[in-house]
Design an enzyme around this catalytic site. Structure first.
Site, PDB file in Angstrom:
ATOM      1  N   HIS A  32       4.959  -5.596  25.904  1.00 26.04           N
ATOM      2  CA  HIS A  32       4.362  -5.766  27.233  1.00 26.04           C
ATOM      3  C   HIS A  32       5.286  -5.268  28.349  1.00 26.04           C
ATOM      4  CE1 HIS A  32       1.423  -7.474  29.934  1.00 26.04           C
ATOM      5  NE2 HIS A  32       2.306  -8.268  30.504  1.00 26.04           N
TER       6      HIS A  32
ATOM      7  N   CYS B 147       8.587   0.098  19.784  1.00 30.17           N
ATOM      8  CA  CYS B 147       7.563   1.134  19.585  1.00 30.17           C
ATOM      9  C   CYS B 147       7.367   2.028  20.810  1.00 30.17           C
ATOM     10  CB  CYS B 147       6.231   0.505  19.200  1.00 30.17           C
ATOM     11  SG  CYS B 147       6.237  -0.345  17.608  1.00 30.17           S
TER      12      CYS B 147
ATOM     13  N   CYS C 213       0.324   3.323  19.168  1.00 28.45           N
ATOM     14  CA  CYS C 213      -0.997   2.693  19.318  1.00 28.45           C
ATOM     15  C   CYS C 213      -1.533   2.774  20.744  1.00 28.45           C
ATOM     16  CB  CYS C 213      -0.926   1.235  18.866  1.00 28.45           C
ATOM     17  SG  CYS C 213      -0.422   1.017  17.144  1.00 28.45           S
TER      18      CYS C 213
ATOM     19  N   CYS D  84       5.144  -1.293  28.260  1.00 28.45           N
ATOM     20  CA  CYS D  84       3.842  -0.671  28.037  1.00 28.45           C
ATOM     21  C   CYS D  84       3.469   0.247  29.202  1.00 28.45           C
ATOM     22  CB  CYS D  84       2.775  -1.749  27.869  1.00 28.45           C
ATOM     23  SG  CYS D  84       1.118  -1.072  27.590  1.00 28.45           S
TER      24      CYS D  84
ATOM     25  N   CYS E  50      -5.962  -1.821  31.278  1.00 27.91           N
ATOM     26  CA  CYS E  50      -5.176  -2.573  30.300  1.00 27.91           C
ATOM     27  C   CYS E  50      -6.055  -3.017  29.136  1.00 27.91           C
ATOM     28  CB  CYS E  50      -4.550  -3.784  30.988  1.00 27.91           C
ATOM     29  SG  CYS E  50      -3.696  -4.920  29.879  1.00 27.91           S
TER      30      CYS E  50
ATOM     31  N   CYS F  14       3.702  -2.313  10.363  1.00 28.80           N
ATOM     32  CA  CYS F  14       2.640  -1.851   9.459  1.00 28.80           C
ATOM     33  C   CYS F  14       2.133  -0.484   9.958  1.00 28.80           C
ATOM     34  CB  CYS F  14       1.505  -2.863   9.405  1.00 28.80           C
ATOM     35  SG  CYS F  14       0.285  -2.573   8.096  1.00 28.80           S
TER      36      CYS F  14
ATOM     37  N   CYS G 232      -5.212  -6.854  22.601  1.00 29.24           N
ATOM     38  CA  CYS G 232      -3.852  -6.330  22.562  1.00 29.24           C
ATOM     39  C   CYS G 232      -2.843  -7.472  22.417  1.00 29.24           C
ATOM     40  CB  CYS G 232      -3.540  -5.529  23.820  1.00 29.24           C
ATOM     41  SG  CYS G 232      -1.895  -4.768  23.785  1.00 29.24           S
TER      42      CYS G 232
ATOM     43  N   CYS H 111       4.366  -6.914   5.154  1.00 28.71           N
ATOM     44  CA  CYS H 111       4.047  -7.649   3.925  1.00 28.71           C
ATOM     45  C   CYS H 111       5.306  -8.223   3.286  1.00 28.71           C
ATOM     46  CB  CYS H 111       3.317  -6.737   2.949  1.00 28.71           C
ATOM     47  SG  CYS H 111       1.745  -6.097   3.566  1.00 28.71           S
TER      48      CYS H 111
ATOM     49  N   CYS I  36       1.852  -6.027  14.678  1.00 23.86           N
ATOM     50  CA  CYS I  36       2.198  -5.972  13.259  1.00 23.86           C
ATOM     51  C   CYS I  36       3.638  -6.365  12.969  1.00 23.86           C
ATOM     52  CB  CYS I  36       1.897  -4.586  12.697  1.00 23.86           C
ATOM     53  SG  CYS I  36       2.925  -3.258  13.363  1.00 23.86           S
TER      54      CYS I  36
ATOM     55  N   CYS J 155      -2.221  -2.909  20.889  1.00 19.12           N
ATOM     56  CA  CYS J 155      -1.148  -3.263  19.961  1.00 19.12           C
ATOM     57  C   CYS J 155      -1.681  -4.345  19.030  1.00 19.12           C
ATOM     58  CB  CYS J 155       0.067  -3.780  20.734  1.00 19.12           C
ATOM     59  SG  CYS J 155       1.328  -4.566  19.697  1.00 19.12           S
TER      60      CYS J 155
ATOM     61  N   CYS K 213       4.888   2.061   4.033  1.00 20.57           N
ATOM     62  CA  CYS K 213       6.251   2.143   4.552  1.00 20.57           C
ATOM     63  C   CYS K 213       7.033   3.246   3.853  1.00 20.57           C
ATOM     64  CB  CYS K 213       6.954   0.793   4.395  1.00 20.57           C
ATOM     65  SG  CYS K 213       6.290  -0.491   5.493  1.00 20.57           S
TER      66      CYS K 213
ATOM     67  N   CYS L 245       0.833  -1.210   0.000  1.00 27.24           N
ATOM     68  CA  CYS L 245       0.000   0.000   0.000  1.00 27.24           C
ATOM     69  C   CYS L 245       0.864   1.254   0.000  1.00 27.24           C
ATOM     70  CB  CYS L 245      -0.920   0.009   1.221  1.00 27.24           C
ATOM     71  SG  CYS L 245      -0.036   0.158   2.792  1.00 27.24           S
TER      72      CYS L 245
END
Length: 379
Positions: free
Chosen positions: A245, A283, A295, A248, A268, A206, A274, A168, A305, A302, A65, A62
């Site tokens: 985790h 992330c 996210c 987080c 949570c 993603c 998640c 992908c 991805c 989450c 990226c 798509c």
């Protein structure tokens, strides 16, 4: 120091001017020294810059990226494309169908010319293998489209290294979900099936964080593919070693058994699907949109991805089994009023109890009994 440890008298090491300058620049970068403030050194280094062209093959994607990469902040995408990524190394985005000015035969000729030089191959999007790969074609030859499989096989044999960018290209991603009628697969899986063992790295996401790509390219230029330590899924450990985790900001609510029952609730997000307990990436530390958000901070679970299972065969919103409730790496667990109503269903009570009772007590250097007595005094 005995020089014989590094040099053999019967076979002295030869080093060219170019290599000497590259080694010097690399050492200066590691020490945080700006050698380019000196005009004489700037001129010397200019003659030692190594050009590394990049062919960016967009397959079943798509272009998310690519968009993410264009949003790079430090360094900016202009710096990546026009300046030296690291001292002594300059990258050239020789072929990228989304951002290049040329089109048609001119664009394809740019690809063909580039592959005659040492280059890096970047693949975005899944490789469609069903029906001879005709579900994805890039350019044409003799009036017929050229499939992404054909491009990948030809370029993969010639490239210095292959970087599969995004979920992908790494594992098939969304195009490979459910029945997968196009036969979508990850780029490295296709290469290995054809007996092509060019060094390759997966950068799932993603979309990816731009720093993941820039950092990987810099590592390749500095030390070659062998400088990048990867996990069992071909992902660089420097990016994908930690569990979401463990870092987080909602880990305390998990440990306390406070779970959101619907979107918008406090607590949570594990029950809302998640995938943080099984997903590995940095992330929480990097965040997206120039370090603005990600996210979880946006109130969304989450989606996992960066994992090979993405987008998950059954449902994106189902819970995942937790194998290890590890101590939080950045956020300490919280202790709530025991009279407050919390989720006490067997599965979640066991997880929360184990984490809050044992992990939490160890975080504060107390025994579980001592922690309970302290709470009683506070009440």
């Amino acid at each position: 120091m005995n020089s014989q440890r590094f040099f053999r008298r019967d076979k002295p090491m030869a080093i060219s001017r170019r290599r000497f300058l590259q080694f010097t620049a690399g050492g200066a970068a590691a020490l945080g020294v700006n050698l380019f403030d000196n005009p004489m050194l700037r001129k010397a280094f200019a003659g030692a810059v190594q050009e590394t062209p990049i062919i960016w093959l967009a397959a079943g994607a798509c272009s998310g990226c690519s968009v993410s990469l264009l949003n790079a902040l430090a360094p900016r995408i202009q710096d990546v494309l026009l300046d030296q990524v690291i001292p002594g190394h300059h990258t050239e985005l020789a072929f990228h169908p989304t951002v290049m000015a040329a089109s048609g035969d001119l664009a394809m000729q740019a690809m063909y010319d580039t592959e005659e030089r040492p280059f890096l191959l970047v693949v975005e999007g899944s490789i469609t293998t069903a029906d001879g790969g005709r579900h994805c074609e890039v350019g044409e030859k003799h009036g017929h489209g050229i499939t992404s499989v054909e491009h990948l096989e030809r370029l993969g044999r010639k490239a210095k290294a292959v970087i599969a960018v995004g979920s992908c290209a790494s594992f098939g991603g969304v195009p490979a979900a459910n029945m997968n009628p196009t036969g979508s697969k990850g780029a490295i899986e296709v290469l290995r099936a054809k007996g092509i063992n060019t060094p390759a790295v997966n950068l799932p996401g993603c979309a990816i964080h731009p720093d993941w790509f820039i950092g990987t390219v810099a590592a390749l230029l500095l030390g070659g593919p062998e400088a990048i330590k990867v996990d069992e899924h071909g992902r660089p450990e420097m990016i994908y070693k930690k569990l979401i985790h463990d870092n987080c900001p909602l880990r305390g609510q998990f440990d306390a058994g406070q779970f959101a029952q619907k979107f918008g609730d406090e607590g949570c997000l594990y029950k809302l699907g998640c995938k943080g307990p099984v997903t590995r990436s940095n992330c929480p530390e990097k965040k997206f949109n120039s370090g603005t958000n990600w996210c979880i901070d946006n109130g969304h679970p989450c989606q996992g991805c960066t994992q090979p299972e993405y987008p998950y065969e059954q449902t994106m919103w189902g819970t995942v089994p937790i194998k290890d409730a590890t101590p939080p790496a950045a956020y300490p667990p919280i202790f709530t009023d025991r009279k407050q109503k919390v989720d006490v269903t067997p599965a979640y009570a066991a997880l929360a109890g184990a984490a809050a009772g044992v992990v939490g007590a160890r975080m504060f250097g107390k025994k579980p009994a001592e922690s309970s007595q302290d709470q009683d005094r506070e009440e």
